[in-house]
Design a protein around this motif. Structure first.
Motif, short mmCIF file in Angstrom:
data_model
loop_
_atom_site.label_atom_id
_atom_site.label_comp_id
_atom_site.label_asym_id
_atom_site.label_seq_id
_atom_site.Cartn_x
_atom_site.Cartn_y
_atom_site.Cartn_z
N GLU A 182 0.83 -1.21 0.00
CA GLU A 182 0.00 0.00 0.00
C GLU A 182 0.86 1.26 0.00
N LEU A 183 1.95 1.24 0.79
CA LEU A 183 2.83 2.40 0.84
C LEU A 183 3.51 2.63 -0.50
N ILE A 184 4.03 1.58 -1.10
CA ILE A 184 4.70 1.72 -2.39
C ILE A 184 3.73 2.24 -3.45
N HIS A 185 2.53 1.71 -3.46
CA HIS A 185 1.53 2.18 -4.43
C HIS A 185 1.21 3.66 -4.23
N SER A 186 1.06 4.07 -2.98
CA SER A 186 0.72 5.47 -2.70
C SER A 186 1.84 6.41 -3.13
N LYS A 187 3.09 6.00 -2.90
CA LYS A 187 4.22 6.84 -3.30
C LYS A 187 4.35 6.90 -4.81
N LEU A 188 4.13 5.77 -5.47
CA LEU A 188 4.19 5.77 -6.94
C LEU A 188 3.07 6.62 -7.54
N ASP A 189 1.90 6.63 -6.89
CA ASP A 189 0.81 7.50 -7.34
C ASP A 189 1.23 8.97 -7.29
N LEU A 190 1.85 9.36 -6.18
CA LEU A 190 2.33 10.73 -6.04
C LEU A 190 3.40 11.04 -7.09
N PHE A 191 4.32 10.11 -7.27
CA PHE A 191 5.43 10.30 -8.20
C PHE A 191 4.91 10.46 -9.63
N LYS A 192 3.95 9.62 -9.97
CA LYS A 192 3.35 9.68 -11.31
C LYS A 192 2.74 11.06 -11.57
N ILE A 232 4.38 -4.88 -10.16
CA ILE A 232 3.63 -5.41 -11.31
C ILE A 232 2.17 -4.97 -11.25
N THR A 233 1.54 -5.11 -10.09
CA THR A 233 0.12 -4.75 -9.97
C THR A 233 -0.10 -3.26 -10.16
N TRP A 234 0.83 -2.43 -9.66
CA TRP A 234 0.68 -0.99 -9.86
C TRP A 234 0.83 -0.63 -11.33
N ASN A 235 1.81 -1.21 -11.98
CA ASN A 235 2.07 -0.88 -13.39
C ASN A 235 0.93 -1.32 -14.30
#
Length: 344
Positions: A182-192, A232-235
């Protein structure tokens, strides 16, 4: 000047930080630099008396390239001392400067915040128990998902170098406990979202947690157990992003060195680091004084020099101001990018 032109001018609110550190010095040095954008309105939040004393001291040391406080817009705050303890008093003052600066930025829709360096220990002594300015900003804005991003624009190639931290001011032993899908997904959302202000199809890289990104479980299990699947799931949900990782941390930033120095090198838009020093060591080695700390996920842009209070050199006139200059420039560029994005 008509109202329409006034609205277009970007207001930069600049909190001084700790008065006993190098904040006042680098502000006076930066604001007389020809590198500072001209068509902006800068308001300093801090002690006018301290800025005047800093100016007099630096002039007595023979420094000439300084902004004179009498020519600056200063929102003057003179905070009463606490219990005859200078360190806690300076901590309280810097906290109040930040609080007022946030209040001012909220009042102006077309504004950005630049913060001078503070001392976390002094904050604690003054009764302000935050691990940094990022956490104060998140609470003040009612935002849970914020990111500590370090950014620098290469003076050689013009490429913007971005490193986002998955975890921030926590001990190394706590890092594996805090890292989750969940943390990695949230940070990648911000980064995107951040990178989309620069690129239609960003390229992002993710550093592994362990040496060699775990070497398939031989040197650590986090990558194999969940991080690979998390990426993988985020991408799959963000197919407009070229995502690579988890990559071996010892070589992950090699491409950043090439992009910083060579206009023809392959470029990427950002790297997600798992913890503080993993991201900041390559950032500071590659970008040196051009690195800037910024908080993403807020309703406005906030930047800060990527260094501390420099108590050991405060008052000596030798503090470099390039990171403060870059912080102001980055705040202006990022805010203008967001404005341009929002008009489409």
């Amino acid at each position: 000047m008509n109202l329409q032109n006034t609205i277009k001018i970007l207001k930069v609110v600049l909190s001084v930080g700790d008065d006993s550190g190098i904040g006042p010095e680098i502000i006076l040095k930066a604001l007389c630099s020809s590198q500072i954008p001209k068509n902006i309105d800068i308001v300093i939040v801090g002690s006018k008396k301290n800025l005047q004393n800093t100016y007099k001291n630096l002039r007595s040391l023979g420094l000439e390239n300084l902004a004179n406080p009498k020519n600056l817009k200063i929102h003057d705050l003179e905070i009463s001392s606490l219990d005859n303890d200078p360190k806690s008093s300076y901590g309280n003052s810097s906290f109040q400067y930040l609080t007022k600066a946030i209040e001012l930025v909220k009042q102006y829709p077309n504004s950005a915040l630049v913060t001078g360096p503070i001392c976390k220990k002094s904050w604690s002594l003054a009764g302000h128990y935050f691990s940094g300015q990022t956490e104060v900003l998140a609470k003040a804005c009612g935002v849970k998902n914020v990111g500590m991003l370090f950014t620098a624009k290469s003076p050689i190639t013009g490429w913007r170098f971005n490193t986002l931290l998955a975890t921030t001011h926590i001990s190394l032993s706590e890092v594996p406990k805090k890292l989750t899908t969940e943390l990695i997904h949230s940070k990648l959302d911000l980064f995107k979202d951040f990178c989309h202000t620069y690129s239609d199809k960003p390229t992002l890289k993710v550093a592994g947690l362990n040496p060699h990104a775990g070497e398939e479980g031989l040197l650590g299990h986090e990558e194999k157990d969940w991080l690979n699947d998390a990426l993988i799931t985020w991408n799959e949900k963000n197919k407009d992003i070229r995502l690579f990782g988890p990559l071996s941390p010892d070589s992950c930033w090699n491409s950043s060195v090439r992009a910083w120095n060579d206009k023809n090198a392959e470029k990427h838009d950002g790297i997600l680091a798992m913890y503080h020093d993993q991201g900041l060591i390559p950032m500071k080695v590659i970008a040196l004084n051009y690195s800037v700390n910024t908080t993403i996920g807020l309703p406005f842009i906030r930047t800060s020099p990527d260094h501390g209070t420099g108590f050991d050199i405060a008052g000596k006139g030798i503090a470099q101001s390039q990171s403060m200059i870059e912080a102001i420039k980055a705040a202006v560029e990022m805010t203008n990018n967001l404005r341009l994005l929002n008009t489409h």
